[in-house]
Scaffold this motif. Sequence first.
Motif, PDB file in Angstrom:
ATOM      1  N   LEU A 218       0.834  -1.295   0.020  1.00  0.00           N
ATOM      2  CA  LEU A 218       0.032   0.084   0.003  1.00  0.00           C
ATOM      3  C   LEU A 218       0.868   1.147  -0.066  1.00  0.00           C
ATOM      4  O   LEU A 218       0.630   2.102  -0.973  1.00  0.00           O
ATOM      5  CB  LEU A 218      -0.774   0.158   1.262  1.00  0.00           C
ATOM      6  N   LEU A 219       1.881   1.278   0.907  1.00  0.00           N
ATOM      7  CA  LEU A 219       2.783   2.321   0.863  1.00  0.00           C
ATOM      8  C   LEU A 219       3.429   2.938  -0.504  1.00  0.00           C
ATOM      9  O   LEU A 219       3.475   3.927  -0.842  1.00  0.00           O
ATOM     10  CB  LEU A 219       3.733   2.212   2.039  1.00  0.00           C
ATOM     11  N   LEU A 220       4.056   1.618  -0.824  1.00  0.00           N
ATOM     12  CA  LEU A 220       4.865   1.688  -2.124  1.00  0.00           C
ATOM     13  C   LEU A 220       3.963   2.096  -3.309  1.00  0.00           C
ATOM     14  O   LEU A 220       4.375   2.998  -4.027  1.00  0.00           O
ATOM     15  CB  LEU A 220       5.629   0.579  -2.340  1.00  0.00           C
ATOM     16  N   ALA A 221       2.799   1.380  -3.340  1.00  0.00           N
ATOM     17  CA  ALA A 221       1.809   1.791  -4.737  1.00  0.00           C
ATOM     18  C   ALA A 221       1.191   3.287  -4.446  1.00  0.00           C
ATOM     19  O   ALA A 221       1.098   3.862  -5.416  1.00  0.00           O
ATOM     20  CB  ALA A 221       0.515   0.753  -4.619  1.00  0.00           C
ATOM     21  N   THR A 222       1.123   3.667  -3.464  1.00  0.00           N
ATOM     22  CA  THR A 222       0.493   4.970  -3.140  1.00  0.00           C
ATOM     23  C   THR A 222       1.454   6.180  -3.443  1.00  0.00           C
ATOM     24  O   THR A 222       1.186   6.938  -4.229  1.00  0.00           O
ATOM     25  CB  THR A 222      -0.023   5.402  -1.666  1.00  0.00           C
ATOM     26  N   LEU A 223       2.872   5.850  -2.883  1.00  0.00           N
ATOM     27  CA  LEU A 223       3.828   6.671  -3.289  1.00  0.00           C
ATOM     28  C   LEU A 223       4.020   6.996  -4.669  1.00  0.00           C
ATOM     29  O   LEU A 223       4.163   7.864  -5.446  1.00  0.00           O
ATOM     30  CB  LEU A 223       5.177   6.435  -2.572  1.00  0.00           C
ATOM     31  N   ARG A 224       4.056   5.703  -5.657  1.00  0.00           N
ATOM     32  CA  ARG A 224       4.348   5.802  -6.850  1.00  0.00           C
ATOM     33  C   ARG A 224       3.120   6.332  -7.626  1.00  0.00           C
ATOM     34  O   ARG A 224       3.654   6.940  -8.583  1.00  0.00           O
ATOM     35  CB  ARG A 224       4.623   4.111  -7.244  1.00  0.00           C
ATOM     36  N   TYR A 225       2.111   6.105  -7.247  1.00  0.00           N
ATOM     37  CA  TYR A 225       0.828   6.581  -7.781  1.00  0.00           C
ATOM     38  C   TYR A 225       1.073   8.157  -7.766  1.00  0.00           C
ATOM     39  O   TYR A 225       0.632   8.884  -8.841  1.00  0.00           O
ATOM     40  CB  TYR A 225      -0.599   6.010  -7.227  1.00  0.00           C
ATOM     41  N   ASN A 226       0.942   8.586  -6.695  1.00  0.00           N
ATOM     42  CA  ASN A 226       1.083  10.074  -6.397  1.00  0.00           C
ATOM     43  C   ASN A 226       2.060  10.675  -7.484  1.00  0.00           C
ATOM     44  O   ASN A 226       1.759  11.867  -7.925  1.00  0.00           O
ATOM     45  CB  ASN A 226       1.066  10.383  -5.151  1.00  0.00           C
ATOM     46  N   LEU A 227       3.182  10.182  -7.268  1.00  0.00           N
ATOM     47  CA  LEU A 227       4.379  10.673  -8.064  1.00  0.00           C
ATOM     48  C   LEU A 227       4.222  10.688  -9.498  1.00  0.00           C
ATOM     49  O   LEU A 227       4.404  11.630 -10.221  1.00  0.00           O
ATOM     50  CB  LEU A 227       5.702   9.609  -7.566  1.00  0.00           C
ATOM     51  N   HIS A 228       3.548   9.601 -10.106  1.00  0.00           N
ATOM     52  CA  HIS A 228       3.244   9.406 -11.265  1.00  0.00           C
ATOM     53  C   HIS A 228       2.409  10.677 -12.044  1.00  0.00           C
ATOM     54  O   HIS A 228       2.519  11.041 -12.810  1.00  0.00           O
ATOM     55  CB  HIS A 228       2.513   8.125 -11.633  1.00  0.00           C
ATOM     56  N   HIS A 229       1.264  10.944 -11.071  1.00  0.00           N
ATOM     57  CA  HIS A 229       0.323  12.023 -11.308  1.00  0.00           C
ATOM     58  C   HIS A 229       0.758  13.286 -11.112  1.00  0.00           C
ATOM     59  O   HIS A 229       0.101  14.347 -11.632  1.00  0.00           O
ATOM     60  CB  HIS A 229      -1.150  11.543 -10.906  1.00  0.00           C
ATOM     61  N   ARG A 230       1.784  13.506 -10.026  1.00  0.00           N
ATOM     62  CA  ARG A 230       2.172  14.708  -9.830  1.00  0.00           C
ATOM     63  C   ARG A 230       3.355  15.299 -10.996  1.00  0.00           C
ATOM     64  O   ARG A 230       3.489  16.587 -11.308  1.00  0.00           O
ATOM     65  CB  ARG A 230       2.789  14.819  -8.411  1.00  0.00           C
ATOM     66  N   SER A 231       3.970  14.351 -11.497  1.00  0.00           N
ATOM     67  CA  SER A 231       5.392  14.670 -12.142  1.00  0.00           C
ATOM     68  C   SER A 231       4.901  14.894 -13.594  1.00  0.00           C
ATOM     69  O   SER A 231       4.065  14.301 -14.189  1.00  0.00           O
ATOM     70  CB  SER A 231       6.117  13.227 -12.316  1.00  0.00           C
ATOM     71  N   LYS A 232       5.316  16.265 -13.927  1.00  0.00           N
ATOM     72  CA  LYS A 232       5.018  16.622 -15.553  1.00  0.00           C
ATOM     73  C   LYS A 232       5.649  16.144 -16.515  1.00  0.00           C
ATOM     74  O   LYS A 232       5.281  15.750 -17.529  1.00  0.00           O
ATOM     75  CB  LYS A 232       5.178  18.125 -15.355  1.00  0.00           C
ATOM     76  N   ARG A 233       6.992  15.386 -16.014  1.00  0.00           N
ATOM     77  CA  ARG A 233       7.812  14.815 -16.976  1.00  0.00           C
ATOM     78  C   ARG A 233       7.597  13.250 -16.921  1.00  0.00           C
ATOM     79  O   ARG A 233       7.941  12.616 -15.828  1.00  0.00           O
ATOM     80  CB  ARG A 233       9.220  15.261 -16.720  1.00  0.00           C
ATOM     81  N   LYS A 234       7.225  12.473 -17.944  1.00  0.00           N
ATOM     82  CA  LYS A 234       7.128  10.884 -18.042  1.00  0.00           C
ATOM     83  C   LYS A 234       8.268  10.629 -18.536  1.00  0.00           C
ATOM     84  O   LYS A 234       8.878  10.722 -19.848  1.00  0.00           O
ATOM     85  CB  LYS A 234       5.705  10.776 -18.906  1.00  0.00           C
ATOM     86  N   GLU A 235       8.927   9.365 -17.916  1.00  0.00           N
ATOM     87  CA  GLU A 235      10.181   8.911 -18.564  1.00  0.00           C
ATOM     88  C   GLU A 235       9.700   7.862 -19.754  1.00  0.00           C
ATOM     89  O   GLU A 235       8.830   7.195 -19.546  1.00  0.00           O
ATOM     90  CB  GLU A 235      10.782   8.131 -17.330  1.00  0.00           C
TER      91      GLU A 235
END
Length: 464
Positions: A218-235
Amino acid sequence: MKSATTIRDQITAYLSEQGLSINQFAIASGINSGTLSRVIKDQQPIAMDHLERITRGMNLPEDYFYSLYVDECFHRSPPTWRRLRPFIERSAALGRLDCVEQVVQSLLDNLVYAPMLFEVAEGLFEQGLWQAAGLLYKNVSLSEKYQNSERLAICQYRLFKIGLGDDQSVNLREAILFECYIDRLNEADQLDGLKDLLDVYYSLQKWAKVNELAEKLLLLATLRYNLHHRSKRKEEHERNPRSPLYVYILRSHLFLSSVCMEYGDYKAAIEHVPQYTEVNWIQEKDDEAKRIIAQFREWGTANIYLYRLLDGQFEVLADYVEYISTKPDEIFTAMYNIVKSANRYGWNIDPILERFSDHIPYRTYTSEFGEYNQQVMVDKHTRFLAELAAYYLHSNRTEGITFILQCLESSAKINNESVVITCVDLFEQFRYIAGDDEIERYKLLIREVHKSNEKKTFQASSSV
């Protein structure tokens, strides 16, 4: 054709016996005559393509020369990856694991081949050639055992997946071994690795471990999900897990809800349900997201019925039965919990068992995410048979003996000792209603359990 020590000797003997010239055999095999001549005279190494053409031209099985070809690759000419890679892949496809093992053992004397062997292993794994892939992963792991590398962690992850099967004691060992490496994986693989570990520990009913790993997921998935949607730059080459990120968040809450249920805290279990059913925070609005959200909401509705049922609220049983009757893939899980509740609270559920009798034998079930995890479902079906046996035996019905024997056979197969003990206890309590044939069948199954335990003890002592 007489035996010979090298591939070239056998080609020469074949041409002599058949009265063929090099030119004639070159035409028949589709190899350039000059190339064939140099090969036979040991002036040119035998390429894998040439080996296949020669073998077909001599009307021999495709792997006829494979054992000799290992010598060709390492001792009669310098090893080259251009020849070795296709040889490993063809050996794997034809089930010649002996050749794969010989090549890998020879190559890993030089660590420069480890990355290349790992790449081949990944391809074999994707093709479903898991035994051959496992040989490569094991050897690559040995070559990197002192390295804190991601490649080593991926090898261990793949070996964990390859090692899972029906035997629950083996599954536990594989899970413990892999768990040590999960933090070395990249975050995408960590998500999938945690989910796969959760499935295993869930099937083993290791609830404390399920709770621990679900919180971690839950912790890892939540952090990654939030980062994914906050980041303007997609790798551009960002590695993605098997499922959309929000799925791992929803699954975490589902696991945590199930842990509460298993601990008997049904109120807490119900409080977890909105965490995976009220999901306005999910930003994805595509058809896949809609299907997945609908699936979790279905599970949430069913689980609220279930938790109330397990809490002894008989009044919800009729509504629960009608609800699951429209969800064929949920009927078995519902029946398991209905029987368990009936045994706990003394309910009569004969009409329900008769209505859903087609779902008593083991079968596979699917959801939006494909088939349910096999280890979880086989274990659950085994426990279901034990609950059925208890239900019938407590009213002295002989059907209970039949289900005990089925359960004992299944629990012996998956090496589930706790259910074996349950079966033995039930049978000995109600032996008086068993027939002579059933008693003999019981004795035979007990002997099989003992043999299985002796084998497991021997394997465990041998691995120390």
